[in-house]
Design a protein around this motif. Structure first.
Motif, PDB file in Angstrom:
ATOM      1  N   SER A 131       0.768  -1.049   0.019  1.00 10.29           N
ATOM      2  CA  SER A 131      -0.002   0.039  -0.021  1.00 10.29           C
ATOM      3  C   SER A 131       0.884   1.305  -0.056  1.00 10.29           C
ATOM      4  O   SER A 131       0.289   2.123  -0.115  1.00 10.29           O
ATOM      5  CB  SER A 131      -0.933  -0.093   1.252  1.00 10.29           C
ATOM      6  OG  SER A 131       0.064  -0.022   2.494  1.00 10.29           O
ATOM      7  N   ASN A 132       2.155   1.372   0.310  1.00  9.66           N
ATOM      8  CA  ASN A 132       2.954   2.191  -0.018  1.00  9.66           C
ATOM      9  C   ASN A 132       3.476   2.597  -1.326  1.00  9.66           C
ATOM     10  O   ASN A 132       4.432   2.268  -2.073  1.00  9.66           O
ATOM     11  CB  ASN A 132       4.295   2.007   0.902  1.00  9.66           C
ATOM     12  CG  ASN A 132       5.074   3.249   1.052  1.00  9.66           C
ATOM     13  OD1 ASN A 132       4.968   4.260   0.583  1.00  9.66           O
ATOM     14  ND2 ASN A 132       6.104   3.114   2.114  1.00  9.66           N
ATOM     15  N   ILE A 133       2.564   3.306  -2.053  1.00 13.19           N
ATOM     16  CA  ILE A 133       2.696   3.581  -3.433  1.00 13.19           C
ATOM     17  C   ILE A 133       4.075   4.397  -3.830  1.00 13.19           C
ATOM     18  O   ILE A 133       4.710   3.846  -4.664  1.00 13.19           O
ATOM     19  CB  ILE A 133       1.458   4.456  -3.996  1.00 13.19           C
ATOM     20  CG1 ILE A 133       0.280   3.727  -3.848  1.00 13.19           C
ATOM     21  CG2 ILE A 133       1.788   4.703  -5.533  1.00 13.19           C
ATOM     22  CD1 ILE A 133       0.224   2.433  -4.421  1.00 13.19           C
ATOM     23  N   GLU A 134       4.430   5.303  -2.914  1.00 19.27           N
ATOM     24  CA  GLU A 134       5.720   6.109  -3.373  1.00 19.27           C
ATOM     25  C   GLU A 134       6.877   5.370  -3.064  1.00 19.27           C
ATOM     26  O   GLU A 134       7.752   5.362  -4.161  1.00 19.27           O
ATOM     27  CB  GLU A 134       5.915   7.349  -2.234  1.00 19.27           C
ATOM     28  CG  GLU A 134       4.593   8.424  -2.208  1.00 19.27           C
ATOM     29  CD  GLU A 134       4.805   9.412  -1.301  1.00 19.27           C
ATOM     30  OE1 GLU A 134       5.783   9.311  -0.214  1.00 19.27           O
ATOM     31  OE2 GLU A 134       4.057  10.308  -1.384  1.00 19.27           O
ATOM     32  N   ASP A 135       7.074   4.276  -2.057  1.00 22.39           N
ATOM     33  CA  ASP A 135       8.278   3.267  -2.073  1.00 22.39           C
ATOM     34  C   ASP A 135       8.217   2.495  -3.206  1.00 22.39           C
ATOM     35  O   ASP A 135       9.165   2.134  -3.500  1.00 22.39           O
ATOM     36  CB  ASP A 135       8.016   2.928  -0.767  1.00 22.39           C
ATOM     37  CG  ASP A 135       9.145   1.956  -0.319  1.00 22.39           C
ATOM     38  OD1 ASP A 135      10.488   2.653  -0.580  1.00 22.39           O
ATOM     39  OD2 ASP A 135       9.121   1.075   0.256  1.00 22.39           O
TER      40      ASP A 135
END
Length: 86
Positions: free
Chosen positions: A61-65
């Motif tokens: 769910s961590n799109i940026e990472d």
């Protein structure tokens, strides 16, 4: 063969000091305790310097990472392809 006198004196003093330290059991134990303390301190500091909490376990769910990782992966693939074409 030319020997540096300072190096020779330093080696002699070091060997004499080491012989003096290792001459009694009490001094050997003190040296061992100092060594163990330094090793423990180094290991503790190393653990504090490396707080890797999610290494190898990316959060979906961590799109940026995830986008950063995919960009990095594509950069290495692009570099490899450019090297193979040359």
């Amino acid at each position: 063969m030319k020997v540096n006198k300072t190096l020779l004196v330093g080696a002699t003093v070091t060997a004499g000091s080491l012989g003096w330290i290792l001459s009694s059991k009490e001094k050997r134990n003190q040296l061992h305790n100092v060594k163990e303390g330094l090793v423990t301190k180094f290991k503790k500091r190393r653990k504090e310097d490396l707080p890797v909490e999610k290494g190898g376990n990316p959060d979906p769910s961590n799109i940026e990472d995830n986008s950063m990782v995919s960009e990095g992966a594509m950069t290495s693939v692009q570099y490899y392809n450019e090297q193979k074409q040359d």
